[in-house]
Design an enzyme around this catalytic site. Structure first.
Site, short mmCIF file in Angstrom:
data_model
loop_
_atom_site.label_atom_id
_atom_site.label_comp_id
_atom_site.label_asym_id
_atom_site.label_seq_id
_atom_site.Cartn_x
_atom_site.Cartn_y
_atom_site.Cartn_z
N LYS A 79 0.26 -6.93 -0.23
CA LYS A 79 1.65 -6.48 0.00
C LYS A 79 2.18 -7.72 0.85
CE LYS A 79 4.83 -3.35 2.66
NZ LYS A 79 4.58 -2.12 3.63
N SER A 154 7.38 1.91 1.92
CA SER A 154 7.70 0.37 1.43
C SER A 154 6.70 -0.28 0.50
CB SER A 154 8.04 -0.29 2.46
OG SER A 154 7.11 -0.42 3.37
N SER A 178 4.44 4.32 4.68
CA SER A 178 4.75 3.44 3.70
C SER A 178 3.44 3.20 2.82
CB SER A 178 5.16 2.25 4.07
OG SER A 178 6.61 2.24 4.34
#
Ligand code: GLN
Length: 512
Positions: A79, A154, A178
């Site tokens: 990420k 997210s 997330s």
């Protein structure tokens, strides 16, 4: 069996036995990314040549019978919120568009030491604020099961790339759901560890008392493998826990006997989609048939969890994001334009003889801060900064932030009491399967309410895991959330694996 039907643990066995090389495996995933990511948009950047070079080095080590790391030769996606030396780390924000991290996050250093192969960086909501990945300043990510739907967020890119088999492993972060929520919406496995289990050093901070890093994978066994690689004490993170890391992958396949599973009365209230409810109830039934006992429990303060989270998380965010001032990091407004604007304003006020206006004129530095932050942050990030600044301001601190901290304690105590009666808590991860892209963008409150089942684990600091437990009639994944007491990840993983071994949901592949 096709390569992309295999889990990371299976790949690892093939790498160890020499059935496949890391270069072959990495190339296969890079080819798959080139073919599939045009449709999905999970990756912000892929560095193919570097991945192949890294894989070749690990293959050479193996050939020369040198010792190799725990993940030797396995490709992984990261990420875009974890610092990786020399690498752009954008947090999907214009603010950090050109920021290159000068050092490795501890998690990155551990993955490097474990000989994992870095494929590239995945898309996310800006600064991890959001639940659909639509807050990315750069691109949309689509749900591999239905390209019109959101992947969640997210860590939407992290979940989508694993679900679409563009990476066997990926790293996400979870401040209020997330990792688990996108795992649920994309039909993969996501684990938020206990607060402090994994070092946050080098993780760009959103809400420091809630943030945790964790794995997204296609099996519980893989989550165990990845967690044991990244977990452990780190003197560089004062909140990291100094307790030994169990070898989760060695015990994950041992079923738990005498397991007591709690289901939360408040989780089955109005608003829960009937298809989600029946899939989750079927999962509870499966546990029963595997010998577990089920018990109804109550988390009476869970109804305050979303409100509490949306005071605490923005408060911490408003403080953490103060550092993006155009001086220390990242984006800075165009100074020439800014100075020209200032000069023009001053001239106008002088001509009008407006001394008051001249006295009130912001100096260039303040103007630079303001323009930088107005241009660098997206709408949702600005909303959080304003909410948090308001909640922390002198006149409102007691009414909002202090109150939220008290309710946070009550939420934690609910879990303490529940775990006196049960070993694990099982329930839905979201009230509905993946929503349509664009459906929530104009309605921040509706978007916040998606976090109903996920934020309490962060507020309480306990681990939570999501794994697939069904499909809606329209073919969308449905996720099951399991929660355990703090530092009971071994139990959590074994409990999840029991269900996984008895079902086939995790083997289903998105029709791409
Ligand atoms: N959806 C939540 C939020 O927007 C959670 C985000 C996260 O866990 N990073 O704050």
């Amino acid at each position: 069996m096709s390569l992309f039907q295999q889990t990371a643990s299976e790949h690892l066995r093939s790498l160890e036995s020499g059935d496949i090389s890391s270069v072959e495996l990495t190339r296969a995933y890079l080819d798959r990314i080139a073919e599939v990511d045009k449709k999905i948009g999970a990756f912000l950047r892929v560095d193919a040549q570097r991945a192949i070079d890294q894989a070749a080095q690990i293959d050479a080590k193996r050939r020369q019978r040198q010792p190799v790391g725990r993940l030797a030769g396995l490709p992984i996606a990261i990420k875009d919120i974890l610092c990786q030396r020399g690498e752009r780390t954008t947090c999907a924000s214009r603010m950090l568009q050109d920021f290159r991290a000068p050092y490795d996050a501890t998690v990155i250093a551990r993955l490097r030491a474990a000989d994992a192969v870095f494929l590239g960086r995945t898309n996310m909501d800006e600064f991890a604020m959001g639940g659909s990945t639509e807050n990315s300043a750069f691109q949309l990510t689509r749900n591999p099961w239905n390209l019109e739907r959101a992947p969640g967020g997210s860590s939407g890119g992290a979940a989508a790339c694993v679900a679409a088999r563009m990476a066997p492993l990926s790293i996400g972060t979870d401040t209020g759901g997330s990792i688990r929520q996108p795992a649920g919406l994309c039909g993969c496995v996501g684990l938020k560890p206990t607060y402090g289990r994994v070092s946050r050093y080098g993780l760009v901070a959103f809400a420091s008392s809630l943030d945790q890093i964790g794995p997204l994978t296609n099996s519980v066994e893989d989550a165990a493998l990845l967690l044991e690689t990244i977990a452990g004490h780190d003197p560089l993170d004062s909140t990291s826990l100094d307790t030994p890391v169990p070898e989760y992958s060695q015990t994950v396949n041992q079923p738990l006997s005498g397991l007591k599973i709690g289901w939360v009365r408040e989780h089955f209230g109005p608003g829960l989609d009937p298809e989600v409810e029946s899939a989750v109830r079927a999962a509870l039934g499966m546990y029963k048939s595997l010998g577990a006992t089920l018990r109804e429990i109550s988390l009476p303060h869970s109804k305050y969890a979303v409100a509490t989270y949306y005071v605490i998380a923005p408060s911490e965010a408003s403080s953490n994001l103060a550092r993006y001032d155009g001086v220390h990091y990242g984006y800075r407004t165009n100074e020439q334009d800014m100075l020209a604007e200032l000069a023009a304003e001053r001239r106008r006020l002088q001509e009008a003889g407006d001394q008051r206006g001249l006295d009130d004129l912001d100096p260039a530095l303040v103007r630079m801060y303001r323009r930088t932050r107005a241009e660098g942050f997206g709408q949702e990030v600005k909303r959080r900064i304003m909410l948090g600044t308001y909640a922390l301001s002198a006149g409102y601190y007691d009414a909002y932030y202090l109150k939220a901290m008290k309710v946070r304690r009550l939420i934690r105590q609910d879990f303490d009491r529940a775990f006196e009666q049960v070993d694990l808590i099982a329930g839905p991860i979201t009230a509905e399967p993946a929503f349509k892209l664009g459906e929530m963008t104009g309605n921040p409150l509706a978007m916040y309410l998606v976090d109903l089942y996920t934020v309490s684990a962060n507020l309480a600091g306990i681990p939570g895991l999501c794994l697939p437990c069904g499909r809606s009639k329209s073919g969308l994944p449905i996720g099951l959330q399991l929660q355990s007491p703090a530092l009971a990840e071994e139990r959590l993983l074994r409990g999840a694996r029991m269900y996984e071994q008895a079902t086939e949901w995790h083997k289903l592949q998105a029709p791409l």
